[in-house]
Design an enzyme around this catalytic site. Sequence first.
Site, PDB file in Angstrom:
ATOM      1  N   GLY A 208      43.648 -74.291  27.649  1.00 17.98           N
ATOM      2  CA  GLY A 208      43.910 -75.979  27.213  1.00 17.98           C
ATOM      3  C   GLY A 208      45.210 -75.961  26.527  1.00 17.98           C
ATOM      4  N   ILE A 209      45.157 -76.809  25.431  1.00 21.84           N
ATOM      5  CA  ILE A 209      46.299 -76.872  24.732  1.00 21.84           C
ATOM      6  C   ILE A 209      46.247 -76.575  23.087  1.00 21.84           C
ATOM      7  CG2 ILE A 209      45.461 -79.228  23.953  1.00 21.84           C
ATOM      8  CD1 ILE A 209      48.533 -80.307  24.221  1.00 21.84           C
ATOM      9  N   GLY A 210      47.026 -76.217  22.434  1.00 18.31           N
ATOM     10  CA  GLY A 210      46.974 -75.730  21.238  1.00 18.31           C
ATOM     11  C   GLY A 210      47.751 -74.319  20.697  1.00 18.31           C
ATOM     12  N   ALA A 211      47.814 -73.789  19.753  1.00 23.85           N
ATOM     13  CA  ALA A 211      48.390 -72.756  19.163  1.00 23.85           C
ATOM     14  C   ALA A 211      48.076 -71.320  20.142  1.00 23.85           C
ATOM     15  CB  ALA A 211      48.213 -72.675  17.656  1.00 23.85           C
ATOM     16  N   ILE A 212      46.655 -71.123  20.020  1.00 21.47           N
ATOM     17  CA  ILE A 212      46.147 -70.057  20.767  1.00 21.47           C
ATOM     18  C   ILE A 212      46.673 -70.119  22.276  1.00 21.47           C
ATOM     19  CG2 ILE A 212      44.224 -68.538  21.421  1.00 21.47           C
ATOM     20  CD1 ILE A 212      42.993 -69.097  18.860  1.00 21.47           C
ATOM     21  N   GLU A 231      41.300 -77.198  33.630  1.00 19.90           N
ATOM     22  CA  GLU A 231      40.889 -78.645  33.202  1.00 19.90           C
ATOM     23  C   GLU A 231      42.269 -79.319  33.039  1.00 19.90           C
ATOM     24  OE1 GLU A 231      38.554 -80.063  29.397  1.00 19.90           O
ATOM     25  OE2 GLU A 231      37.537 -78.314  30.803  1.00 19.90           O
ATOM     26  N   GLY A 329      34.657 -78.754  29.084  1.00 21.21           N
ATOM     27  CA  GLY A 329      34.585 -77.956  30.384  1.00 21.21           C
ATOM     28  C   GLY A 329      34.404 -76.468  29.932  1.00 21.21           C
TER      29      GLY A 329
END
Length: 425
Positions: A208-212, A231, A329
């Site tokens: 997905g989206i974000g720092a990790i 997704e 998801g």
Amino acid sequence: MKQHKDAHEALSVVLSGQRIFVHGAASTPLRLIDGLVSHAGRLRDVEVMHLHTFGDAAYADPACAESFRVANLFVGGNMRRYYDGGRVDYLPCFLSEIPALFRSGERPIDVALIHLSPPDDHGFCTLGCSVDVALEAIRTARTVIAQINPRMPRVHGDGFVHISRIDHYIEVDDPIPEVPRPVLGEVERAIGRHAAALIEDGATLQMGIGAIPDAVLGALHGHRHLGVHTEMWSDGLLDLIEIGAVDNSRKKSHRGKSVSGFIMGSNRVYEFIDDNPSVIQARIDWVNSPHEIAKNPRVTAINSAVEVDLTGQVCADSIGHRIISGVGGQMDFIRGASLSEGGKPIIALPSRARNGASRIVPALRSGGGVVTTRSHVHYIITEYGVANLYGRTLNERAEALIAIAHPDDREMLAREWRAIRAVSG
């Protein structure tokens, strides 16, 4: 089909007691939302339903309590302050099953508010940055109201909508909402390195989206022949596409194409996906179908969590009883990756929360929802390493998870686990 001079006029067709679907993510129709709220004085008991949206979500404000209630399919950051578990509530459902929720009549849609790219020479607009569940909302809604925007990317795939399907529309020329790239710390970079070590050349990625996720993607610059069936994606993945690490050449489904349900990021991403035949946006019940996911080789699905208990239960949508996101998801891809040949389902999280509390816990806190069950979980990653829980007993799982907890929390976790064993035995 009727064109209106502004959103207030277009939304005059909405009636009290109706259910309104709102297009989400970077395709949030902000002008139409403003138009809906402008009718709050005459409307009563209108249900607004959506996934994550941008904007201030004024319809959820207590000042509009008599006019609107909200059924969140995902509680985004703009909704958390309004969430009360009553008027502003949460509807848990696997993302892959939401279109069936609309089709079945279990949650019928009266009006769909959507955001489209302009029609081409054949009259086809596209859903642009976000096809996901919006396509089925359009197919099942009694009335479709659109804002048509030349800045919305024209994206290939399932998201084509003929202008004849639109009942009412306005024309806008507004920027698409952007998401700033996260700042990465050493914790995220360490998690990224651990995850990248599990990912093979030729793997198919979901994240997905974000720092990790960005840290993982940043650690993959030396990989080759990676594929995308996810997704959603953002700038971190675009970096890999541009350097050639992602070429989708080893996928079995839609070879050569980056496949997703929605995209949000910077304007750089939106310019890249515009009329780009290598990018496909598809309906979410297909993208997130475990059967379809598993067709690709070595699917590596990386998802996050709020906390993980010592048996492997994953809470990802709430802090206790307080809902902060949604099922989304995660389970779709955890299961799809586990069924993929050579697949690796991964949950990645920092060992500690911002307040210093351990995110590997003896037991999930009261009210915490189990998004991924201990029967589905495989890999758990923190900055301290990787725990492979697949094929492990409960005691073996606890030992493996304690080993990747923050060093200062390991003694406490071991003590709590001994107490749990004493009670359960």
